[in-house]
Design an enzyme around this catalytic site. Structure first.
Site, mmCIF file in Angstrom:
data_model
loop_
_atom_site.group_PDB
_atom_site.id
_atom_site.type_symbol
_atom_site.label_atom_id
_atom_site.label_comp_id
_atom_site.label_asym_id
_atom_site.label_seq_id
_atom_site.Cartn_x
_atom_site.Cartn_y
_atom_site.Cartn_z
ATOM 1 N N ASP A 181 50.190 37.297 59.776
ATOM 2 C CA ASP A 181 49.092 37.568 58.844
ATOM 3 C C ASP A 181 49.464 37.260 57.403
ATOM 4 O O ASP A 181 48.720 37.600 56.482
ATOM 5 C CB ASP A 181 48.599 39.021 58.983
ATOM 6 C CG ASP A 181 49.708 40.035 59.108
ATOM 7 O OD1 ASP A 181 50.893 39.654 59.045
ATOM 8 O OD2 ASP A 181 49.402 41.234 59.262
ATOM 9 N N HIS A 187 53.643 49.746 62.940
ATOM 10 C CA HIS A 187 53.127 50.869 62.143
ATOM 11 C C HIS A 187 53.292 52.215 62.848
ATOM 12 O O HIS A 187 53.064 53.265 62.236
ATOM 13 C CB HIS A 187 51.645 50.664 61.823
ATOM 14 C CG HIS A 187 51.374 49.533 60.885
ATOM 15 N ND1 HIS A 187 51.962 49.427 59.645
ATOM 16 C CD2 HIS A 187 50.562 48.439 61.001
ATOM 17 C CE1 HIS A 187 51.528 48.329 59.036
ATOM 18 N NE2 HIS A 187 50.689 47.712 59.844
ATOM 19 N N HIS A 207 51.988 43.284 56.417
ATOM 20 C CA HIS A 207 51.915 44.712 56.133
ATOM 21 C C HIS A 207 53.262 45.371 56.407
ATOM 22 O O HIS A 207 53.931 45.033 57.381
ATOM 23 C CB HIS A 207 50.826 45.374 56.985
ATOM 24 C CG HIS A 207 49.467 44.789 56.769
ATOM 25 N ND1 HIS A 207 48.979 43.758 57.555
ATOM 26 C CD2 HIS A 207 48.507 45.079 55.863
ATOM 27 C CE1 HIS A 207 47.761 43.436 57.136
ATOM 28 N NE2 HIS A 207 47.456 44.213 56.118
ATOM 29 N N ASP A 232 55.880 40.591 59.008
ATOM 30 C CA ASP A 232 54.447 40.851 58.974
ATOM 31 C C ASP A 232 54.001 41.098 57.532
ATOM 32 O O ASP A 232 54.762 41.640 56.725
ATOM 33 C CB ASP A 232 54.143 42.087 59.838
ATOM 34 C CG ASP A 232 52.662 42.285 60.099
ATOM 35 O OD1 ASP A 232 52.219 41.952 61.206
ATOM 36 O OD2 ASP A 232 51.960 42.788 59.196
#
Length: 345
Positions: free
Chosen positions: A285, A160, A198, A196
């Site tokens: 995740d 991120h 996200h 991932d």
């Protein structure tokens, strides 16, 4: 397989993040990396080693020097104001506000460089994140030196973090640093595959205008999922990078059959790109029990996922990202690696 790991990850141990309007204990905690380390060791999946020293100038190959200076000095400036609690931002910029000037105050700079209130800066943050970057760069060096696969057990995660912003538990973009290191070592083309849950908004921002790096991301659709403001399918790159950014947003509740279909699509694009090396932002995740995610993959999905990625047949660096179902994270990571190693030997 070499597994690069640093004990210094534990120096990043935030007290709280803002979740649904409440300050709650951080989901991104030291126990995550310890669970992964224990599982990889118990399954005898590789040789653990410490990272090499961080090469001079390596961080600035990806990140803005002013941003790096901010991160390095943020805690000292925060604590000099008499604050002993974690440093979190006060507000954020919005459309119509200025983006070109960083305020002088520490509060203003926290707001200028961050995009959420879930990523606390602590006394140990800079030591932890530079060590995590060294873990990634050491793994890249191993792959550049001829290893078919290496595992960089990075923590804190990184995907991120952008050129000059942090958030989403990420401060420095470990995977992007590794990609650049592989390019600097002679790889003409590198693919960055982000699995991932996200979207890797930082990775996309860093490489969006480049044609030497293909970014492929499978993630929760930003219409409902963090980080919300990047990750749509129509974001395909710009300038020289047009066509070298592939986002595959997926709906809440996605299980393995639909995820596999999207993954195979992404892997086909990587094969067409014919990279000299692959970096995988390995977030687990996507698991059905993850407390901050909405996919429904089972533990049994991860060996197959690892095998599919290994089927690319390219030198590969696995870089640890997210995964917050702590009791299952180690096993799921081990299963991915087992599936990968069954293909590469």
């Amino acid at each position: 397989m070499d597994i690069v790991f640093s004990e210094k990850h534990g120096l990043q141990d935030g007290r709280a993040e803002l979740v649904n309007g409440e300050l709650k204990p951080c989901f991104e905690a030291p126990v995550r990396a310890e669970m992964v380390r224990a599982a990889l060791a118990s399954h005898d999946l590789g040789r653990f080693r410490d990272p090499d020293p961080l090469p001079e100038g390596a961080l600035a190959r990806i990140h803005d020097p002013a941003f790096l200076a901010f991160l390095e000095g943020a805690w000292d400036r925060w604590s000099a104001a008499g604050r002993t609690w974690d440093a979190l931002p006060l507000n954020w910029r919005a459309k119509g506000m200025r983006f070109d000037r960083a305020p002088d105050s520490i509060d203003g700079q926290l707001s200028h460089y961050s995009f959420d209130a879930g990523t606390p800066i602590t006394a140990g943050t800079w030591a932890a994140v530079t060590s995590s970057a060294a873990v990634a760069l050491t793994g890249a060096g191993l792959v550049a030196g001829g290893a078919p696969v290496a595992f960089s057990l990075c923590r804190p995660p990184g995907h991120h973090a952008g050129t000059a912003f942090y958030g989403g538990y990420c401060f420095l973009n470990n995977a992007a640093l590794a990609v650049q290191a592989l390019r600097d070592a002679g790889a003409e083309r590198v693919a960055l595959l982000d699995v991932d849950y996200h979207h890797g908004n930082g990775s996309q921002e860093i490489f969006y205008g480049r044609d030497d790096v293909l970014f492929v991301s499978l993630h929760g659709d930003p219409m409902f999922e963090f980080p919300f403001f990047l990750g749509h399918a129509d974001e395909t790159g710009e300038g020289a990078g047009e066509g070298f950014n592939l986002n595959l947003p997926l709906p809440a509740g996605t299980g393995w059959p639909d995820y596999r279909t999207a993954l195979e699509h992404g892997l086909a694009r990587i094969r067409d790109f014919a990279p000299d090396a692959v970096v995988v932002s390995l977030g687990l995740d996507t698991f059905k029990a993850d407390p901050i995610s909405q996919f429904k993959l089972e533990s049994e999905s991860y060996p197959e996922m690892g095998g599919l990625v290994a089927g690319l047949g390219r030198p590969t660096l696995l870089v640890m990202e997210g995964g917050y179902a702590v009791d299952d994270l180690g096993l799921n990571t081990a299963r991915f690696v087992e599936g990968f190693r069954q293909v590469v030997g």
